[in-house]
Design a protein around this motif. Structure first.
Motif, PDB file in Angstrom:
ATOM      1  N   ALA A  36     -12.098   5.435   8.835  1.00  0.00           N
ATOM      2  CA  ALA A  36     -11.047   5.955   7.954  1.00  0.00           C
ATOM      3  C   ALA A  36      -9.934   4.928   7.759  1.00  0.00           C
ATOM      4  O   ALA A  36      -9.416   4.760   6.649  1.00  0.00           O
ATOM      5  CB  ALA A  36     -10.487   7.257   8.525  1.00  0.00           C
ATOM      6  N   SER A  58      -8.981   3.042   4.201  1.00  0.00           N
ATOM      7  CA  SER A  58      -7.592   3.113   3.739  1.00  0.00           C
ATOM      8  C   SER A  58      -7.022   1.719   3.498  1.00  0.00           C
ATOM      9  O   SER A  58      -6.324   1.487   2.502  1.00  0.00           O
ATOM     10  CB  SER A  58      -6.723   3.842   4.758  1.00  0.00           C
ATOM     11  OG  SER A  58      -7.190   5.139   4.970  1.00  0.00           O
ATOM     12  N   LEU A  82      -9.491   6.702  -3.768  1.00  0.00           N
ATOM     13  CA  LEU A  82      -8.584   7.708  -3.217  1.00  0.00           C
ATOM     14  C   LEU A  82      -9.347   8.914  -2.668  1.00  0.00           C
ATOM     15  O   LEU A  82      -9.019   9.412  -1.579  1.00  0.00           O
ATOM     16  CB  LEU A  82      -7.579   8.153  -4.278  1.00  0.00           C
ATOM     17  CG  LEU A  82      -6.409   8.991  -3.798  1.00  0.00           C
ATOM     18  CD1 LEU A  82      -5.595   8.209  -2.776  1.00  0.00           C
ATOM     19  CD2 LEU A  82      -5.534   9.398  -4.956  1.00  0.00           C
ATOM     20  N   VAL A 139     -10.902   7.952   0.648  1.00  0.00           N
ATOM     21  CA  VAL A 139      -9.899   7.878   1.711  1.00  0.00           C
ATOM     22  C   VAL A 139      -9.530   9.279   2.199  1.00  0.00           C
ATOM     23  O   VAL A 139      -9.487   9.543   3.409  1.00  0.00           O
ATOM     24  CB  VAL A 139      -8.636   7.115   1.222  1.00  0.00           C
ATOM     25  CG1 VAL A 139      -7.503   7.239   2.210  1.00  0.00           C
ATOM     26  CG2 VAL A 139      -8.966   5.664   0.962  1.00  0.00           C
ATOM     27  N   TRP A 159     -10.336  10.819   6.056  1.00  0.00           N
ATOM     28  CA  TRP A 159      -9.319  11.325   6.988  1.00  0.00           C
ATOM     29  C   TRP A 159      -9.540  12.796   7.318  1.00  0.00           C
ATOM     30  O   TRP A 159      -9.356  13.217   8.464  1.00  0.00           O
ATOM     31  CB  TRP A 159      -7.911  11.088   6.445  1.00  0.00           C
ATOM     32  CG  TRP A 159      -7.490   9.668   6.626  1.00  0.00           C
ATOM     33  CD1 TRP A 159      -7.390   8.713   5.661  1.00  0.00           C
ATOM     34  CD2 TRP A 159      -7.162   9.020   7.855  1.00  0.00           C
ATOM     35  NE1 TRP A 159      -7.005   7.521   6.225  1.00  0.00           N
ATOM     36  CE2 TRP A 159      -6.861   7.679   7.560  1.00  0.00           C
ATOM     37  CE3 TRP A 159      -7.098   9.443   9.171  1.00  0.00           C
ATOM     38  CZ2 TRP A 159      -6.493   6.765   8.531  1.00  0.00           C
ATOM     39  CZ3 TRP A 159      -6.731   8.533  10.149  1.00  0.00           C
ATOM     40  CH2 TRP A 159      -6.430   7.213   9.819  1.00  0.00           C
TER      41      TRP A 159
END
Length: 122
Positions: A83, A87, A101, A104, A108
């Motif tokens: 993660a 990112s 996006l 990401v 998470w």
């Protein structure tokens, strides 16, 4: 069989790893495919663009590897590293942050769900 496989595994983490793998394959085929079919200034422009995107591709690829390790080996640290790397890749090449996006966010969420499942299991 499938119930035992899904035990203590985050489905969201698996979806994130799969989407990231497909995205990395697309990026590599797109950027390295343009070098071979063009000539002259087009080839030069393609090589410069590929050189600019290569660190982004590498971070995404390494992040995919760690996300997959976190999924299959049931390791929280690997999911966390994956993660973080995804990112960092998104921040590294801001022009593609819109494309990465979703990856990401899913990475998470997948890490958080995996951590929660492992805490409940203990």
């Amino acid at each position: 069989m499938s119930q035992k496989f899904l035990e203590n595994r985050s489905i969201v983490l698996g979806i994130s790893a799969l989407i990231t793998l497909i995205y990395v394959i697309y990026l590599v085929s797109y950027f390295y495919g343009t070098i071979n079919v063009s000539e002259g200034s087009e080839q030069l422009g393609g090589m410069i663009a590929t050189a600019m995107v290569t660190p982004y591709m590498l971070f995404m690829l390494i992040g995919t590897i760690f996300l997959t390790l976190g999924l299959f080996l049931k390791k929280n640290w690997a999911a966390l590293v994956g993660a973080i790397l995804v990112s960092v890749a998104a921040v590294l090449f801001i022009a593609y942050i819109v494309l990465s996006l979703i990856i990401v966010i899913l990475a998470w969420i997948g890490y958080a769900m995996k951590k929660k499942k492992s805490l409940i299991k203990v």
